[in-house]
Design an enzyme around this catalytic site. Sequence first.
Site: not given
Length: 256
Positions: A22-23, A71, A98, A163, A166
Amino acid sequence: MSVSVASYPDLRDRGVVISGGGSGIGAALVEAFVHQGARVAFVDIAEEESRALVARLSEGVAHRPIFLKTDIRDIEAYRSAIALAGEAIGPVRVLVNNAARDDRHELADLTPATWDESQAVNLRHHFFAAQAVAPSMREAGGGSIINFSSIAFMLNMGELPAYAAAKAGIIGLTKSLAGKLGPDNIRVNAILPGMVVTERQLRLWIDEAAIAAMLDEQCLKRSLTAEDMVGPCLFLASDASRGMTAQSMIIDGGVF
Ligand SMILES: NC(=O)c1ccc[n+]([C@@H]2O[C@H](COP(=O)([O-])OP(=O)(O)OC[C@H]3O[C@@H](n4cnc5c(N)ncnc54)[C@H](O)[C@@H]3O)[C@@H](O)[C@H]2O)c1
């Protein structure tokens, strides 16, 4: 700078699923695959931006993209969305993992719950999306999975341990999945972007000083944009890279 993008005829009519489309980088990828004539479905939680993107890409294209509000932390919901996507766009031959959220944390503030949540938004869905699309890719004779990692995990950035863990995990996952799925002609590669100046990055984390500091580190003395990720991603999706799997492609303007 205008970006010239190659055309990959094999991507025409091909089923492509993109998370976080979406962005940011994901939106640039949705647009690029749509302009290749691919059948694109994307998931996101950002409803307004996603609907605006679909509206923008609904004229003069072979297939308008399909947005499924999902989600990706909810694996059952994500599995259902991928199944719906398959019904709408045909066999999924390309998966771009992504979606992510690069939250910063103070060392003392992370709890087991926030740690797990970070892995859910940044790592876990990569595996379960790959698991969900593997049968249709196998049946179709092959496919390409592209996992978005980051150079951030190699920069000793103290403020994003969950992060970074991950994003490093995604490299291991990429290699394991490549080993497992290679016999079915399903290729799995990772893209590691450097600092990509997106709206969210500008809003939350980066300012002029951070951009200047990164440009000092880069060989190329211009900021990267989402469009810089398009060419490498299309190449990995297309049969042009058919001999390439288990690889990590760094697109960072030459930091590493
Ligand atoms: N921008 C950078 O500098 C940079 C650098 C290195 C790596 N990356 C990686 O590139 C990818 C794209 O980054 P970006 O900068 O475009 O990020 P972004 O935050 O701009 O976009 C991520 C998208 O994922 C969506 N998303 C977030 N949580 C979600 C959820 N729970 N369910 C569904 N969708 C969700 C967001 O709504 C957004 O549309 C990410 O994997 C990121 O880690 C980005």
